[in-house]
Design a protein around this motif. Structure first.
Motif, PDB file in Angstrom:
ATOM      1  N   VAL A 142       0.837  -1.206   0.000  1.00 17.57           N
ATOM      2  CA  VAL A 142       0.000   0.000   0.000  1.00 17.57           C
ATOM      3  C   VAL A 142       0.873   1.257   0.000  1.00 17.57           C
ATOM      4  O   VAL A 142       0.570   2.246  -0.686  1.00 17.57           O
ATOM      5  CB  VAL A 142      -0.954  -0.008   1.212  1.00 17.57           C
ATOM      6  N   GLN A 143       1.961   1.228   0.745  1.00 18.76           N
ATOM      7  CA  GLN A 143       2.864   2.385   0.776  1.00 18.76           C
ATOM      8  C   GLN A 143       3.550   2.591  -0.576  1.00 18.76           C
ATOM      9  O   GLN A 143       3.740   3.720  -1.013  1.00 18.76           O
ATOM     10  CB  GLN A 143       3.902   2.203   1.880  1.00 18.76           C
TER      11      GLN A 143
ATOM     12  N   SER B 286       0.467   3.641  -3.663  1.00 19.06           N
ATOM     13  CA  SER B 286      -0.615   4.436  -3.073  1.00 19.06           C
ATOM     14  C   SER B 286      -1.607   4.954  -4.112  1.00 19.06           C
ATOM     15  O   SER B 286      -2.712   5.355  -3.775  1.00 19.06           O
ATOM     16  CB  SER B 286      -0.032   5.617  -2.298  1.00 19.06           C
ATOM     17  N   HIS B 287      -1.219   4.929  -5.404  1.00 23.89           N
ATOM     18  CA  HIS B 287      -2.071   5.475  -6.463  1.00 23.89           C
ATOM     19  C   HIS B 287      -3.070   4.465  -7.023  1.00 23.89           C
ATOM     20  O   HIS B 287      -3.842   4.800  -7.908  1.00 23.89           O
ATOM     21  CB  HIS B 287      -1.197   5.976  -7.617  1.00 23.89           C
TER      22      HIS B 287
ATOM     23  N   ILE C 253      -0.361   2.478   8.734  1.00 22.81           N
ATOM     24  CA  ILE C 253      -1.328   2.735   7.665  1.00 22.81           C
ATOM     25  C   ILE C 253      -2.503   1.768   7.814  1.00 22.81           C
ATOM     26  O   ILE C 253      -2.349   0.675   8.375  1.00 22.81           O
ATOM     27  CB  ILE C 253      -0.641   2.564   6.282  1.00 22.81           C
TER      28      ILE C 253
ATOM     29  N   PRO D  22      -4.871  -0.181   5.400  1.00 22.62           N
ATOM     30  CA  PRO D  22      -5.206  -0.509   4.004  1.00 22.62           C
ATOM     31  C   PRO D  22      -6.716  -0.573   3.805  1.00 22.62           C
ATOM     32  O   PRO D  22      -7.435  -1.135   4.634  1.00 22.62           O
ATOM     33  CB  PRO D  22      -4.571  -1.896   3.807  1.00 22.62           C
TER      34      PRO D  22
END
Length: 271
Positions: free
Chosen positions: A114-115, A118-119, A148, A150
């Motif tokens: 996810v990091q 991110s797009h 984070i 998700p």
């Protein structure tokens, strides 16, 4: 076929499917998501100029003690051509890895993906057998312990194990060495309320093969009922003419039931 021959044939089929996927287009192999030797993943990238691509994380099975990402790219064959990024995750299989470590690693891999991406337009997760167990554990994560949260839009749990207590007395537990306490805290059936708070917007498909063993069918049906009772968005898919192994192997076949009605693609609005 003997049990060993079945497993060898399964590994061969997945390896061949992964070879096909790696020949399709761009791949990023052995990308680290942590510092451990086993904490790596492979990324299969579609040929598209769009940045808004859905992404599927695939978690392999193998009773937490065999298989790897080297046999896990086959999922990309029907997905990459539809503009979907596929990530195959490795983890430290037993006896090197214990259940707590394996669950922690898979959760960490999701955070890392996810990091890094991110797009993406949507995050989806898929697992088979022990991998379905691990995917369910990801859905049941308390993300407040991580950097984070998700937003997982869909989960595809294929022929999974959701209660670890019945396997404690079997050969499967010999390399894992789970105690009852470890088995309970790593059983998705005990974490439905956490899943309800962390993944309430996720569409979950619990898929089971027609010829799965009675225990696999029972666990899938019971887990589905628990999620349904908790008012979660869940579907049970009983896949005809399949067994525990070819239910996932055949995803490379365009004429296969799950490929034709590909539930992940349907979730993404891709078919």
């Amino acid at each position: 076929m003997s049990a060993d021959d079945v497993i060898q044939a399964h590994m061969k089929a997945l390896k061949e499917g992964t070879g096909k996927a790696r020949a399709l287009g761009q791949t990023l192999l052995n990308v680290p998501y942590g510092e451990g030797d086993g904490e790596k993943l492979d990324v299969y990238i579609p040929s598209t100029n769009s940045l808004e691509m859905p992404l599927v994380i695939y978690i392999h099975g193998g009773y937490w003690q065999f298989l790897s990402k080297e046999e896990s790219g086959f999922m990309a064959v029907p997905l990459v051509s539809k503009g979907v990024v596929v990530v195959a995750v490795d983890y430290d299989i037993a006896p090197k890895g214990n259940m707590d470590l394996i669950v922690s690693q898979v959760r960490k891999s999701v955070v890392s993906v996810v990091q890094q991406y991110s797009h993406i337009s949507g995050l989806y997760i898929c697992g088979h057998s022990a991998g379905a167990h691990l995917a369910a554990m990801v859905l049941s994560t308390d993300w407040s312990q991580y950097s984070i949260t998700p937003q997982i839009k869909g989960a595809f749990l294929v022929s999974g194990i959701y209660d670890l207590l019945p396997i404690m007395s079997t050969y499967v537990n010999e390399p894992l060495k789970m105690t009852e306490e470890v088995a309970v805290r790593n059983s998705p059936t005990t974490l439905v309320q956490q899943l309800k708070s962390s993944s309430s917007d996720c569409h979950i498909v619990v898929a089971v093969a027609q010829h799965d063993s009675p225990e696999f069918r029972k666990q899938s049906e019971e887990y589905y009922k628990m999620l349904k009772t908790s008012a979660l968005n869940v579907t049970l898919e009983d896949v005809p003419d399949t067994d525990h192994f070819n239910v996932i192997e055949r995803l490379v076949d365009e004429e296969y039931h799950l490929t034709k009605v590909h539930l992940l693609l349907k979730m993404m609005g891709k078919c």
